[in-house]
Design a protein around this motif. Structure first.
Motif, PDB file in Angstrom:
ATOM      1  N   THR A 125       0.832  -1.212   0.000  1.00 21.76           N
ATOM      2  CA  THR A 125       0.000   0.000   0.000  1.00 21.76           C
ATOM      3  C   THR A 125       0.862   1.255   0.000  1.00 21.76           C
ATOM      4  N   ASP A 126       1.906   1.269   0.817  1.00 21.10           N
ATOM      5  CA  ASP A 126       2.792   2.439   0.859  1.00 21.10           C
ATOM      6  C   ASP A 126       3.505   2.637  -0.475  1.00 21.10           C
ATOM      7  N   LEU A 127       3.889   1.542  -1.107  1.00 23.19           N
ATOM      8  CA  LEU A 127       4.532   1.631  -2.418  1.00 23.19           C
ATOM      9  C   LEU A 127       3.562   2.186  -3.458  1.00 23.19           C
ATOM     10  N   ARG A 128       2.340   1.666  -3.457  1.00 27.65           N
ATOM     11  CA  ARG A 128       1.325   2.142  -4.399  1.00 27.65           C
ATOM     12  C   ARG A 128       1.005   3.617  -4.161  1.00 27.65           C
ATOM     13  N   ASN A 129       0.891   4.016  -2.902  1.00 30.33           N
ATOM     14  CA  ASN A 129       0.557   5.407  -2.598  1.00 30.33           C
ATOM     15  C   ASN A 129       1.657   6.364  -3.055  1.00 30.33           C
ATOM     16  N   MET A 130       2.904   5.927  -2.951  1.00 25.76           N
ATOM     17  CA  MET A 130       4.005   6.761  -3.426  1.00 25.76           C
ATOM     18  C   MET A 130       3.904   6.980  -4.933  1.00 25.76           C
ATOM     19  N   ILE A 131       3.562   5.919  -5.657  1.00 23.95           N
ATOM     20  CA  ILE A 131       3.414   6.026  -7.108  1.00 23.95           C
ATOM     21  C   ILE A 131       2.200   6.885  -7.460  1.00 23.95           C
ATOM     22  N   HIS A 132       1.087   6.683  -6.734  1.00 21.62           N
ATOM     23  CA  HIS A 132      -0.104   7.515  -6.955  1.00 21.62           C
ATOM     24  C   HIS A 132       0.245   8.997  -6.826  1.00 21.62           C
ATOM     25  N   GLU A 133       0.927   9.324  -5.745  1.00 14.84           N
ATOM     26  CA  GLU A 133       1.251  10.727  -5.467  1.00 14.84           C
ATOM     27  C   GLU A 133       2.148  11.311  -6.554  1.00 14.84           C
ATOM     28  N   ALA A 134       3.140  10.534  -6.976  1.00 12.08           N
ATOM     29  CA  ALA A 134       4.059  11.022  -8.004  1.00 12.08           C
ATOM     30  C   ALA A 134       3.354  11.186  -9.348  1.00 12.08           C
ATOM     31  N   ALA A 135       2.429  10.284  -9.659  1.00 12.86           N
ATOM     32  CA  ALA A 135       1.705  10.371 -10.934  1.00 12.86           C
ATOM     33  C   ALA A 135       0.787  11.586 -10.960  1.00 12.86           C
ATOM     34  N   GLY A 136       0.191  11.909  -9.813  1.00  4.94           N
ATOM     35  CA  GLY A 136      -0.608  13.122  -9.692  1.00  4.94           C
ATOM     36  C   GLY A 136      -1.897  13.134 -10.489  1.00  4.94           C
ATOM     37  N   ASN A 137      -2.484  11.954 -10.697  1.00  5.09           N
ATOM     38  CA  ASN A 137      -3.736  11.879 -11.461  1.00  5.09           C
ATOM     39  C   ASN A 137      -4.799  11.208 -10.590  1.00  5.09           C
ATOM     40  N   PRO A 138      -5.666  11.989  -9.930  1.00  2.00           N
ATOM     41  CA  PRO A 138      -6.642  11.411  -8.997  1.00  2.00           C
ATOM     42  C   PRO A 138      -7.657  10.485  -9.662  1.00  2.00           C
ATOM     43  N   VAL A 139      -7.982  10.745 -10.924  1.00  2.00           N
ATOM     44  CA  VAL A 139      -8.933   9.875 -11.624  1.00  2.00           C
ATOM     45  C   VAL A 139      -8.314   8.494 -11.842  1.00  2.00           C
ATOM     46  N   LEU A 140      -7.068   8.487 -12.281  1.00  2.00           N
ATOM     47  CA  LEU A 140      -6.374   7.223 -12.501  1.00  2.00           C
ATOM     48  C   LEU A 140      -6.183   6.477 -11.183  1.00  2.00           C
ATOM     49  N   LYS A 141      -5.908   7.211 -10.118  1.00  2.00           N
ATOM     50  CA  LYS A 141      -5.766   6.591  -8.797  1.00  2.00           C
ATOM     51  C   LYS A 141      -7.061   5.905  -8.384  1.00  2.00           C
ATOM     52  N   GLU A 142      -8.187   6.588  -8.573  1.00  2.00           N
ATOM     53  CA  GLU A 142      -9.479   6.014  -8.185  1.00  2.00           C
ATOM     54  C   GLU A 142      -9.758   4.729  -8.956  1.00  2.00           C
ATOM     55  N   ILE A 143      -9.496   4.755 -10.257  1.00  2.00           N
ATOM     56  CA  ILE A 143      -9.717   3.561 -11.076  1.00  2.00           C
ATOM     57  C   ILE A 143      -8.775   2.439 -10.649  1.00  2.00           C
ATOM     58  N   SER A 144      -7.507   2.792 -10.456  1.00  2.00           N
ATOM     59  CA  SER A 144      -6.502   1.802 -10.073  1.00  2.00           C
ATOM     60  C   SER A 144      -6.846   1.149  -8.741  1.00  2.00           C
ATOM     61  N   ASP A 145      -7.261   1.957  -7.768  1.00  2.00           N
ATOM     62  CA  ASP A 145      -7.592   1.419  -6.446  1.00  2.00           C
ATOM     63  C   ASP A 145      -8.814   0.503  -6.508  1.00  2.00           C
ATOM     64  N   ARG A 146      -9.772   0.858  -7.342  1.00  2.00           N
ATOM     65  CA  ARG A 146     -10.972   0.020  -7.467  1.00  2.00           C
ATOM     66  C   ARG A 146     -10.620  -1.331  -8.095  1.00  2.00           C
ATOM     67  N   LEU A 147      -9.786  -1.313  -9.121  1.00  2.00           N
ATOM     68  CA  LEU A 147      -9.363  -2.561  -9.755  1.00  2.00           C
ATOM     69  C   LEU A 147      -8.518  -3.399  -8.797  1.00  2.00           C
ATOM     70  N   TYR A 148      -7.682  -2.730  -8.034  1.00  2.00           N
ATOM     71  CA  TYR A 148      -6.847  -3.414  -7.040  1.00  2.00           C
ATOM     72  C   TYR A 148      -7.725  -4.150  -6.027  1.00  2.00           C
ATOM     73  N   ALA A 149      -8.775  -3.478  -5.561  1.00  2.00           N
ATOM     74  CA  ALA A 149      -9.672  -4.091  -4.577  1.00  2.00           C
ATOM     75  C   ALA A 149     -10.355  -5.333  -5.150  1.00  2.00           C
ATOM     76  N   GLN A 150     -10.670  -5.294  -6.431  1.00  2.00           N
ATOM     77  CA  GLN A 150     -11.360  -6.429  -7.050  1.00  2.00           C
ATOM     78  C   GLN A 150     -10.451  -7.644  -7.210  1.00  2.00           C
ATOM     79  N   THR A 151      -9.141  -7.435  -7.198  1.00  2.00           N
ATOM     80  CA  THR A 151      -8.199  -8.556  -7.317  1.00  2.00           C
ATOM     81  C   THR A 151      -7.547  -8.906  -5.983  1.00  2.00           C
TER      82      THR A 151
END
Length: 212
Positions: A125-151
């Motif tokens: 989670t900490d690794l993913r959050n670091m990448i989310h923050e660096a990417a700076g795209n909240p829409v992509l983060k929301e989609i990514s987190d939802r897909l992550y939860a499904q797997t």
């Protein structure tokens, strides 16, 4: 309504405190959280949108089953989202992130021969959050987190099967490789790296799912 009701129920599903196929009763949940049925229903509707429960009329909300074929399709989309995200992050990651990665890697390495699934999830989670923050795209983060939860449940269950140290080793290597790639800021190399990490991750889960 308690503001964290959604997160609490979501975590119970993801960490399989609620088993796949289990029926969640609105009245029981309303009593537990000391609220009316309306906010409980709102939370369950949101969990259904996340594809973590399925609302069955006159029965209740059933925790969704872990269906490998469906998860495989989710992974196909997740690959593309996370490759794009790491490519967006590539130009923002710097030496300060490498320092953070060093700490994360040390936490991960401490889990060799020390099985703690939630601790490994926290590292991820900490690794993913670091990448989310660096990417700076909240829409992509929301989609990514939802897909992550499904797997997620497939991975969490797979951790109990096979070689625990294999899971730890793969994450240590992922963190090391990411740190090595940061100075080059090569978006293509970052994307290829992330795709390989996810492909290997999926292959391990598939092997454990079908052989244990």
């Amino acid at each position: 309504m308690k503001p964290n009701m959604f997160n609490i129920l979501r975590d119970r599903i993801l960490y399989m405190e609620y088993q796949p196929g289990q029926i969640l009763n609105e009245n029981v949940l309303a009593q537990e959280f000391e609220v009316s049925r309306s906010p409980v229903r709102n939370v369950l509707n949101r969990l259904e949108w996340e594809q973590l429960v399925r609302i069955i009329p006159r029965t209740g909300s059933m925790v969704t089953e872990i269906e490998f074929n469906k998860i495989m399709h989710v992974f196909q989309v997740r690959f593309e989202c996370e490759v794009l995200e790491i490519q967006l992050a590539a130009n923002q990651l710097n030496d300060s992130h490498r320092i953070v990665l060093k700490t994360i890697k040390e936490r991960c390495a401490a889990l060799f021969d020390n099985k703690d699934r939630k601790a490994l999830v926290a590292v991820d989670t900490d690794l993913r959050n670091m990448i989310h923050e660096a990417a700076g795209n909240p829409v992509l983060k929301e989609i990514s987190d939802r897909l992550y939860a499904q797997t997620f449940r497939l991975w969490y269950g797979a951790m109990d099967k096979g070689d625990w140290n294999e899971e730890v080793s793969s994450m240590v290597e992922e963190i090391r490789k990411l740190s090595d790639l940061i100075p080059g800021r090569d978006t293509k190399a970052m994307g290829a790296f992330r795709r390989k990490v996810l492909t290997d991750h999926f292959d391990r889960m598939r092997r454990k799912f079908f052989t244990h």
